[in-house]
Design a protein around this motif. Structure first.
Motif, PDB file in Angstrom:
ATOM      1  N   UNK A  82       0.833  -1.207   0.000  1.00  0.00           N
ATOM      2  CA  UNK A  82       0.000   0.000   0.000  1.00  0.00           C
ATOM      3  C   UNK A  82       0.865   1.254   0.000  1.00  0.00           C
ATOM      4  N   UNK A  83       1.945   1.230   0.786  1.00  0.00           N
ATOM      5  CA  UNK A  83       2.873   2.368   0.801  1.00  0.00           C
ATOM      6  C   UNK A  83       3.455   2.580  -0.591  1.00  0.00           C
ATOM      7  N   UNK A  84       3.813   1.489  -1.261  1.00  0.00           N
ATOM      8  CA  UNK A  84       4.324   1.603  -2.622  1.00  0.00           C
ATOM      9  C   UNK A  84       3.316   2.225  -3.565  1.00  0.00           C
ATOM     10  N   UNK A  85       2.057   1.784  -3.460  1.00  0.00           N
ATOM     11  CA  UNK A  85       0.994   2.338  -4.311  1.00  0.00           C
ATOM     12  C   UNK A  85       0.785   3.824  -4.010  1.00  0.00           C
ATOM     13  N   UNK A  86       0.785   4.178  -2.723  1.00  0.00           N
ATOM     14  CA  UNK A  86       0.581   5.580  -2.335  1.00  0.00           C
ATOM     15  C   UNK A  86       1.722   6.451  -2.850  1.00  0.00           C
ATOM     16  N   UNK A  87       2.958   5.982  -2.703  1.00  0.00           N
ATOM     17  CA  UNK A  87       4.105   6.744  -3.209  1.00  0.00           C
ATOM     18  C   UNK A  87       4.003   6.900  -4.725  1.00  0.00           C
ATOM     19  N   UNK A  88       3.751   5.803  -5.407  1.00  0.00           N
ATOM     20  CA  UNK A  88       3.643   5.828  -6.873  1.00  0.00           C
ATOM     21  C   UNK A  88       2.548   6.793  -7.314  1.00  0.00           C
ATOM     22  N   UNK A  89       1.392   6.700  -6.668  1.00  0.00           N
ATOM     23  CA  UNK A  89       0.256   7.523  -7.073  1.00  0.00           C
ATOM     24  C   UNK A  89       0.507   9.006  -6.833  1.00  0.00           C
ATOM     25  N   UNK A  90       1.097   9.323  -5.686  1.00  0.00           N
ATOM     26  CA  UNK A  90       1.325  10.739  -5.381  1.00  0.00           C
ATOM     27  C   UNK A  90       2.401  11.346  -6.265  1.00  0.00           C
TER      28      UNK A  90
END
Length: 746
Positions: free
Chosen positions: A141-149
């Motif tokens: 989830x942290x990876x997805x959040x970083x990628x998305x932001x």
């Protein structure tokens, strides 16, 4: 457990260690600081705060944390894993007054204080007791959040409002707003990050790929003239380029100091931020510290509770002056180790180098485009949430993948804290259903089982784990192992467990690895009656045998035989007990489980024997057949020739379909025609076997039932038929084996 290592090459500690190792530590620190610089800036920008906050955190992580921590070669500072926490905290505490970061700094101070308390009271295991699949889900989830932001920043698209899922799905709706000047820097940066590690070049590997990204991006800044705000026309559209797309650091560094604002301390959002920072920072620090220990060439072990204290103190200082929370970071730690750091002072020196970079290179740092940092973070985010991660988790069991995905979904729609809570509760619920126990019973067996540790007569240890062995049972296991002295043999028996989960097995394996480093040994047994959805050694396992099941009549008779003859009887045993893989017969026949083991010893001759029921497979995959047999192994105290002996006429393909390709030859004894006619004897060396098979030994075989007998050079494998033996047949097998031992060498 106290770890003691005797190695004269281990670097000294204290002032003597500083004096002896300062050169190697400083050189390693220089390499680490070059990696830390872009990452510290990028983490701060991605966290929604000024870039200087990341440098403050990295500097404090080096200079302050080193003085208090318990690790040796780890590097401390800000890391991508905390980006999601900071973004969520800033959003929830933003009241429109411009004080959001000050509120988060206050939460950071409190979180650091809690970490110190956890370390002082040796409660670091709390962070270790979160299910592994939940931690994996949070990291994805942290990876997805970083990628998305950061994908918006990398494409030069103004960010949109909404949660992570809405931002991710809405990205393509705004693709028409992409800024080609920003995108070109980002794409070149990502290509460098992907390609440089794969090119065999000393020049390229002299600097980390992330630093090459910065070096290449600065000429592009000049080429596109980012120093002056202006509009460029390309592809029929006007695009803005200017200093707002470059990193900004205050000329007066004293203005970078910000102070915490505790006025939100009475709100629910504040404490959600506190707990989130505490949990994520503690989990990552403890996990990364263990990872670094495995890389330490001197095999030193981190004092995890002391490490938590050091990181907590550093986090409190960061919160007090405007920095980000601190954790142990594995990438920078790996760079530290590969560059031959010797002591913890390399972490201190890397903090000094960052101060020098900040003072001397500030004008250069301010030429770095946000797009370059965004590219680094997009790359990091993708790697955290890559398909490879999902494949790896699936390999640990389909249920682990489900736990991870549920945690991921909850986190993306809420925040990290609720992701951890929701994922843990879901994991617990599924485990209750898999164990088929009432929830109150399940919780009682997890938290208050009567697992025990006792010392054998030889001074070694047996540990019996009972009930449910899952993530909630880890504190109990840690307590049992805390005072075991080094250099002993420990046997962990899981035969009386209903369920054993991956997190608990990871803890056992981790303890076993550390204990072996201290000169001891750890064996795990008792999971032969357990099944799992994966062949992974640490996959969640459920017992096929209902708890409290009574022994069968046959098992009772075997138990009576053991009692009458002073043998040892175990209804469920470890696959390694018989060492069956040492025999050719089991080279291509996977052993599924063994049970009903009788064990004894001829003490006057130092010969050990065992009889057990064994289940094995013949064939492969879906065509495999399952077979059952009762066999005996005898561990001799002398070397004998290798051979295989079988009854002729019943030379079953099951036994010998590959025997012709092994180089063994059938051996006949003309002086014993009956034996040669009834028995097939294969061996590598004719002469050795002919010397071993004396007249007395052959006469013994001629007067007995012919068994399948195999010698591997120091042990014998004996069985009659591929079926479970009756009690009387088991006794007959035992008598035959012991009589055979008496005649060997006569």
């Amino acid at each position: 457990m106290t770890q003691i290592r005797i190695d004269n090459n281990i670097p000294k500690t204290g002032w003597r260690g500083i004096k002896e190792n300062w050169k190697s530590d400083i050189l390693a620190a220089l390499s680490v600081s070059m990696v830390a610089l872009p990452l510290a800036l990028g983490v701060a920008v991605a966290s929604g705060v000024e870039p200087i906050a990341g440098l403050i955190s990295a500097i404090i992580g080096g200079i302050v944390v080193t003085l208090y921590r318990g690790s040796h070669l780890a590097i401390n500072g800000p890391a991508a894993g905390l980006i999601a926490v900071m973004l969520s905290a800033l959003m929830s505490l933003d009241d429109g007054t411009g004080q959001a970061f000050n509120y988060v700094l206050a939460a950071t101070v409190v979180a650091g204080g809690i970490q110190v308390i956890l370390g002082v009271f040796k409660l670091g295991y709390i962070a270790e007791s979160i299910p592994s699949s939940v931690i994996n889900g949070v990291m994805v989830a942290i990876g997805v959040i970083i990628f998305t932001s950061q994908i918006y920043v990398a494409f030069g698209i103004p960010p949109i409002q909404g949660n992570t899922v809405e931002k991710l799905t809405g990205f393509f709706d705004h693709i028409d707003k992409v800024n080609p000047f920003i995108l070109s820097i980002s794409l070149i940066s990502i290509v460098l990050l992907v390609v440089i590690p794969k090119i065999q070049s000393r020049l390229l590997h002299f600097l980390p790929a992330s630093l090459w990204v910065l070096f290449v991006s600065i000429p592009l800044v000049y080429f596109f003239n980012f120093m002056e705000p202006h509009t460029s026309h390309i592809f029929g559209h006007d695009y803005t380029v200017g200093p707002k797309f470059l990193i900004s650091i205050p000329d007066d560094l004293s203005k970078a100091i910000l102070h915490p604002n505790f006025s939100k301390a009475d709100t629910f959002e504040f404490w959600v931020a506190v707990i989130s920072i505490t949990l994520i920072a503690s989990m990552q620090t403890l996990a990364m510290a263990k990872a670094v220990d495995r890389l330490d060439p001197y095999k030193r072990v981190t004092n995890l509770n002391k490490d938590l204290i050091g990181v907590g103190i550093g986090t409190m200082v960061c919160g007090a002056i405007g920095g980000l929370p601190i954790i142990t970071v594995v990438v920078r730690s790996t760079v530290n180790i590969t560059n031959h750091a010797k002591t913890k002072w390399s972490n201190f020196y890397h903090g000094i180098f960052l101060i020098l970079f900040l003072l001397v290179l500030s004008p250069v740092i301010q030429l770095i485009p946000y797009a370059a940092l965004a590219a680094i973070l997009v790359y990091i985010g993708f790697r955290l949430a890559s398909p490879t991660t999902f494949k790896k988790i699936y390999g640990e069991g389909i249920e682990q993948l489900i736990f991870m995905v549920v945690t991921l979904i909850i986190t993306l729609y809420t925040n990290l804290l609720w992701g951890i809570i929701g994922g843990t509760l879901f994991t617990l619920l599924v485990q209750v259903l898999l164990a088929r126990l009432p929830i109150t019973t399940f919780l009682s067996l997890s938290l208050n089982s009567d697992s025990s540790l006792f010392i054998r007569k030889d001074g070694n240890y047996d540990m019996s784990i009972k009930g449910v062995a899952n993530f909630m049972s880890i504190p109990k296991f840690s307590k049992l192992t805390r005072d075991i002295p080094i250099g002993k043999d420990i046997t962990v028996d899981l035969s009386q467990t209903r369920l054993v989960d991956l997190t608990f097995l990871e803890k056992i394996y981790e303890f076993g690895d550390q204990y072996r480093e201290s000169g001891g040994n750890l064996n795990i047994k008792g999971m032969e009656q357990h099944v799992s959805s994966s062949t992974h050694s640490k996959a969640l396992k459920i017992s096929l045998v209902p708890m409290g099941q009574k022994l069968s009549p046959r098992q009772e008779r075997l138990k009576d035989i053991a009692l009458q003859n002073d043998y040892l009887y175990e209804s469920r045993t470890n696959n390694e007990t018989l060492h069956l893989k040492e025999f050719q017969f089991f080279d291509i026949r996977p052993i599924e489980r063994q049970s009903n083991c009788l064990t004894g010893e001829l003490e006057d001759r130092n010969i050990k024997w065992e009889i057990a029921d064994v289940v094995f497979n013949e064939g492969a995959s879906f065509t495999a057949e399952v077979f059952y047999t009762t066999l005996m192994t005898i561990k001799l105290n002398t070397a004998i020739p290798k051979f295989i002996m079988e009854k002729e006429g019943l030379f079953e393909k099951l036994f010998d379909r590959v025997l012709a390709f092994t180089g063994y030859k059938d051996i006949d004894f003309p002086e014993h025609p009956k034996f040669s006619e009834e028995v097939l004897l294969y061996a590598e060396n004719d002469d050795d076997v002919r010397s071993f098979f004396t007249d007395k030994l052959i006469e013994f075989f001629e007067g007995e039932q012919i068994y399948h007998i195999e010698s591997n050079g120091n042990s014998l494998l004996i069985f009659s038929k591929v079926k479970l033996a009756r009690t009387d047949e088991t006794q007959k097998l035992l008598s035959f084996g012991l009589d055979l031992v008496d005649r060997i060498g006569q």
